[in-house]
Design an enzyme around this catalytic site. Structure first.
Site, PDB file in Angstrom:
ATOM      1  N   GLY A  13      -8.527 -24.860  28.959  1.00  0.00           N
ATOM      2  CA  GLY A  13      -9.678 -24.579  28.116  1.00  0.00           C
ATOM      3  C   GLY A  13      -9.260 -24.223  26.708  1.00  0.00           C
ATOM      4  O   GLY A  13      -8.083 -24.028  26.406  1.00  0.00           O
ATOM      5  N   GLY A  15      -9.740 -21.402  23.982  1.00  0.00           N
ATOM      6  CA  GLY A  15     -10.161 -20.038  23.690  1.00  0.00           C
ATOM      7  C   GLY A  15     -10.588 -19.918  22.236  1.00  0.00           C
ATOM      8  O   GLY A  15      -9.913 -20.427  21.347  1.00  0.00           O
ATOM      9  N   TYR A  49     -16.939 -12.435  19.458  1.00  0.00           N
ATOM     10  CA  TYR A  49     -16.179 -13.264  18.524  1.00  0.00           C
ATOM     11  C   TYR A  49     -17.022 -13.750  17.349  1.00  0.00           C
ATOM     12  O   TYR A  49     -16.486 -14.335  16.397  1.00  0.00           O
ATOM     13  CB  TYR A  49     -15.575 -14.477  19.227  1.00  0.00           C
TER      14      TYR A  49
END
Length: 109
Positions: A13, A15, A49
């Site tokens: 994946g 990140g 984030y």
């Protein structure tokens, strides 16, 4: 990886935290879009984030260009202050408009 119910979880994946490019919306958009167009399928994000909107725009653009949304596995996370069933459900529902998507595949606590 196979999940209960027949769903699949990508083994690799992308990140979306902890580097300078993860906090610039244009760079997040470009990174996620190219990752998906090149065959990647797992995006690992979090509300913390501050890049949900750019991630969602890139996913929508990848879908517009032919990537099947059902092949994309989007993970996000909620902060400990949002734990508890009712608050977690409200929090996840607030993420959907930020992302501009109909669903999130996995929410981590």
């Amino acid at each position: 990886l196979d999940l209960p119910g027949g769903d699949k979880f990508p083994q690799t994946g992308l990140g979306m935290c902890c580097r300078a490019t993860a906090y610039d919306d244009v760079l997040v958009y470009r990174t996620v879009l190219w990752y998906l167009l090149l065959g990647g399928r797992h995006i690992d994000g979090a509300h913390l984030y501050l890049n949900h909107e750019a991630i969602g725009k890139a996913i929508k653009e990848a879908v517009r260009r032919g990537v099947d949304r059902q092949e994309i596995f989007l993970t996000t996370k909620i902060f400990p202050s949002q734990f508890g069933f009712d608050l977690a459900m409200e929090t996840v529902q607030s993420f959907l408009p930020e992302l501009g998507l109909d669903y999130i595949d996995l929410v981590l606590l």
